[in-house]
Scaffold this motif. Sequence first.
Motif: not given
Length: 291
Positions: A239-243
């Motif tokens: 995701s844009p925030f990480g995994t």
Amino acid sequence: MHDVIVVGGSYAGMAAALQLLRARRRVLVIDAGQRRNRFSHAAHGFLGQDGVDPGEIARTARRQLEAYPTLQWVEGTAQGAAGAKDAFSVATASGVHHGRRLLFALGVSDELPAIAGLAERWGRSVFHCPYCDGYELERGRIGVLATGPMSVHQARMAHEWGAVTLFANGAFVPDGATRAELAAHAIALEETPVARLEGRARVVLADGRRLDFAGLFTAPRNRPASPVAQDLGCALAESPFGTQVHTDEMKETSVPGAYACGDAARAPHSVTLAVADGAWAGMQLHRSLVF
């Protein structure tokens, strides 16, 4: 044999457990006691609990769960999970526990920017969510510490809560369009590297300048706080925030009978969204046991 083993007893895990306990299901919660917001003094934006110590919210929730006789709570870390639908097992230091379903409410680890002094201020004067912490900055100056190009979006959002300076800090190289966008919204761009943070929210630059702010925001990369879901075979997603742990709309992972919820399985993140996601996961788990 438990109906559901919940790995992670923070807000999402307890919200899921509550739905299941109220359906008189046998629920085991395994929790290591490492809430993501343990550094914060108050939770904000959570209806009915605005401004309350997040630790007290968690303690109150656990006391309410413990009123249900079908709850078992194990304080410890899940060391591994195995098995399949209707026959899962989770190992902890206290032994091996068995359940028909699994729910991973693992929370996330924040990979903070490598800036001296940031970790000590995380959750106190350096934040990730303006909806959670922006109001308390009283329209003061806000600094955004970039972690990549998406930090431009974070700076645009933070501008709703005060005058913003975006510190590129080598995390990205702003092009002409980005510079024009920031200028159009009166967001200052600072490209001198950040040397360290000091005081409450003072940014010390590599050239010696010191800039004071009411608060700072950054967007750390996230990953599930435990590898136990991945070790079971649950697929991950970017995701844009990480995994995060990949789930379908019913919160089931790629492993049948294993579910995931909360920050480790959705974005963006807040206590409100974690509780809602957990409640939905608990309902779907119950449905899977019925149907």
